[in-house]
Design a protein around this motif. Structure first.
Motif, mmCIF file in Angstrom:
data_model
loop_
_atom_site.group_PDB
_atom_site.id
_atom_site.type_symbol
_atom_site.label_atom_id
_atom_site.label_comp_id
_atom_site.label_asym_id
_atom_site.label_seq_id
_atom_site.Cartn_x
_atom_site.Cartn_y
_atom_site.Cartn_z
ATOM 1 N N ARG A 45 0.948 -1.060 -0.301
ATOM 2 C CA ARG A 45 -0.273 0.005 -0.423
ATOM 3 C C ARG A 45 0.583 1.332 0.267
ATOM 4 O O ARG A 45 0.204 2.787 -0.692
ATOM 5 N N PHE A 46 2.147 1.576 0.161
ATOM 6 C CA PHE A 46 2.564 2.147 0.110
ATOM 7 C C PHE A 46 3.193 3.077 -0.709
ATOM 8 O O PHE A 46 3.427 3.551 -0.814
ATOM 9 N N VAL A 47 3.680 1.804 -1.631
ATOM 10 C CA VAL A 47 4.435 2.044 -2.555
ATOM 11 C C VAL A 47 3.065 2.291 -3.474
ATOM 12 O O VAL A 47 3.001 2.928 -5.115
ATOM 13 N N LEU A 48 1.911 1.894 -3.948
ATOM 14 C CA LEU A 48 0.803 1.510 -4.360
ATOM 15 C C LEU A 48 0.264 3.419 -4.697
ATOM 16 O O LEU A 48 0.143 3.013 -6.807
ATOM 17 N N PRO A 49 -0.071 3.849 -4.450
ATOM 18 C CA PRO A 49 -0.614 5.339 -4.992
ATOM 19 C C PRO A 49 0.216 5.277 -6.323
ATOM 20 O O PRO A 49 0.350 6.182 -7.251
ATOM 21 N N HIS A 50 2.188 5.463 -5.980
ATOM 22 C CA HIS A 50 2.481 6.032 -7.121
ATOM 23 C C HIS A 50 2.980 5.037 -7.789
ATOM 24 O O HIS A 50 3.094 5.597 -9.632
ATOM 25 N N LEU A 51 2.555 3.664 -8.002
ATOM 26 C CA LEU A 51 2.536 2.943 -9.229
ATOM 27 C C LEU A 51 1.777 3.288 -9.951
ATOM 28 O O LEU A 51 1.568 2.885 -11.316
ATOM 29 N N GLU A 52 0.072 3.341 -9.127
ATOM 30 C CA GLU A 52 -0.793 3.595 -9.828
ATOM 31 C C GLU A 52 -1.285 4.195 -11.060
ATOM 32 O O GLU A 52 -2.123 4.292 -11.468
ATOM 33 N N LYS A 53 -0.510 5.263 -11.132
ATOM 34 C CA LYS A 53 -0.229 6.408 -11.317
ATOM 35 C C LYS A 53 0.100 6.795 -12.931
ATOM 36 O O LYS A 53 0.553 7.124 -13.715
ATOM 37 N N VAL A 276 12.025 2.635 -3.724
ATOM 38 C CA VAL A 276 11.737 1.682 -4.605
ATOM 39 C C VAL A 276 10.715 1.935 -5.732
ATOM 40 O O VAL A 276 11.320 1.625 -7.196
ATOM 41 N N PHE A 277 9.445 2.387 -6.068
ATOM 42 C CA PHE A 277 8.984 3.530 -7.041
ATOM 43 C C PHE A 277 9.786 4.090 -8.093
ATOM 44 O O PHE A 277 9.715 3.382 -9.272
ATOM 45 N N ASP A 278 10.708 4.970 -7.486
ATOM 46 C CA ASP A 278 12.256 5.823 -8.394
ATOM 47 C C ASP A 278 13.002 4.614 -9.448
ATOM 48 O O ASP A 278 12.668 4.894 -10.339
ATOM 49 N N HIS A 279 13.336 3.016 -8.857
ATOM 50 C CA HIS A 279 14.270 2.735 -9.066
ATOM 51 C C HIS A 279 12.776 1.627 -9.746
ATOM 52 O O HIS A 279 13.790 1.579 -11.199
ATOM 53 N N ILE A 280 12.284 1.508 -9.570
ATOM 54 C CA ILE A 280 10.805 0.659 -10.367
ATOM 55 C C ILE A 280 11.404 0.850 -12.596
ATOM 56 O O ILE A 280 11.574 0.590 -13.281
ATOM 57 N N GLN A 281 10.980 2.765 -11.628
ATOM 58 C CA GLN A 281 10.347 3.525 -13.020
ATOM 59 C C GLN A 281 11.379 3.797 -14.574
ATOM 60 O O GLN A 281 11.422 3.633 -15.088
ATOM 61 N N SER A 282 12.892 3.959 -13.500
ATOM 62 C CA SER A 282 13.603 4.873 -14.252
ATOM 63 C C SER A 282 14.306 3.291 -15.000
ATOM 64 O O SER A 282 15.127 2.694 -15.791
ATOM 65 N N PHE A 283 14.211 2.303 -13.884
ATOM 66 C CA PHE A 283 14.525 0.650 -14.795
ATOM 67 C C PHE A 283 13.439 0.794 -15.869
ATOM 68 O O PHE A 283 14.028 -0.394 -16.969
ATOM 69 N N ILE A 284 12.343 0.731 -15.812
ATOM 70 C CA ILE A 284 11.315 0.259 -17.279
ATOM 71 C C ILE A 284 11.737 1.349 -18.784
ATOM 72 O O ILE A 284 11.679 1.100 -19.914
ATOM 73 N N GLU A 285 12.218 2.870 -18.018
ATOM 74 C CA GLU A 285 11.888 3.921 -19.053
ATOM 75 C C GLU A 285 13.351 3.661 -20.061
ATOM 76 O O GLU A 285 13.177 4.051 -21.049
ATOM 77 N N ASN A 286 14.844 3.372 -19.228
ATOM 78 C CA ASN A 286 16.222 3.213 -19.194
ATOM 79 C C ASN A 286 16.069 1.898 -20.238
ATOM 80 O O ASN A 286 16.977 1.824 -20.946
ATOM 81 N N ASP A 287 15.040 1.139 -20.309
ATOM 82 C CA ASP A 287 15.352 -0.415 -21.032
ATOM 83 C C ASP A 287 15.431 -0.269 -22.376
ATOM 84 O O ASP A 287 14.315 -0.098 -22.950
#
Length: 287
Positions: A45-53, A276-287
């Protein structure tokens, strides 16, 4: 080599009810969140609101955990990690999901690798939060963090003193008692109590087999088979998984990057959700 379990026919409505599947968010990419041992989907639930966007988010509870359908529990299936992997496969198949971004916490990282080996088309990217392919020490070749005898004692404690077992494990998972790295991080009794409640609210009938599968499995030979882009997020201070385990895992995977987050404990998605969110987003965008 991981054992392949056969799925039994099941209507999608039953699968979603069985595993308490929840879908939310928006985006062209789907991200699947898999909780760790003793936990449930609420831990996201802590990271969910950021991922849902940014993503279409799918969460679930393994059978025998959280608000899953406990009547669907099969003892022979859930004594092995492959049984939990089959939960993921059946969810993906029933929801017609392919090429999803898989995010697994702790043992769910290993469960995700089992799925990726059996059904590689289901995932496009894999993110592992505090992963360990094996928790047992094997001489100088591999230090998983625990002697087998210590883990056997921990499992025995579940039968003798279930609350005492939870009181021992919960602070270790959260990282309580370790020197604080970031004064702004609230590592207080709230998370410990939440984990303790989660650990002890499930009957030992269901939690003990999962614990045994978690702590006694050795999936190191599986790592070289995984070719998906993998992101490993590791705490700098984790009593369950040392940084050296993360380094080992990165070396054995074909296509992995390791990010060390200055943090205590084994639940980065709860204590450091923005990292966690920042790393996931960067990982997906830069792949």
């Amino acid at each position: 080599m991981s054992e392949t379990l056969q799925s039994k026919p099941c209507h999608s409505a039953l699968i979603t009810k069985r595993n308490n599947v929840k879908i939310s968010g928006k985006g062209s990419q789907t991200i699947l969140l898999a909780h760790g041992f003793g936990c449930n989907q609420n831990m996201w639930r802590f990271v969910l609101p950021h991922l849902e966007k940014h993503f279409n988010v799918v969460m679930f509870d393994y059978v025998g955990c959280g608000n899953s359908d406990f009547s669907a529990y099969q003892e022979s299936r859930y004594q092995h990690l492959e049984g939990y992997a089959l939960d993921i496969i059946e969810i993906c198949d029933e929801l017609n999901l392919q090429s999803v971004i898989f995010v697994g916490h702790s043992i769910s990282s290993t469960i995700g690798w089992i799925v990726a080996d059996q059904r590689p088309e289901l995932f496009s990217h894999m993110v592992s939060i505090c992963p360990s392919p094996c928790f047992i020490n094997y001489g100088e070749d591999y230090q998983g963090g625990f002697e087998r005898s210590d883990l056997e004692g921990l499992i025995q404690l579940m039968d003798k003193d279930y609350i005492g077992w939870g009181n021992y494990l919960a602070p270790m998972v959260v990282g309580a008692g370790l020197p604080k790295i970031d004064a702004n991080v609230d590592e207080n009794d709230q998370l410990i109590n939440e984990l303790l409640t989660s650990f002890c609210s499930t009957d030992v009938t269901y939690s003990k087999p999962f614990a045994q599968a978690t702590f006694f499995s050795d999936c190191r030979k599986l790592l070289p088979k995984i070719s998906h882009p993998c992101l490993l997020l590791q705490s700098s201070n984790d009593a369950l998984v040392d940084v050296s385990v993360g380094e080992y895992t990165q070396q054995k995977l074909k296509n992995a990057e390791l990010k060390i987050i200055e943090a205590n404990g084994h639940c980065l998605h709860m204590t450091h959700p923005m990292h966690v969110f920042d790393h996931i987003q960067s990982f997906i965008e830069n792949d």
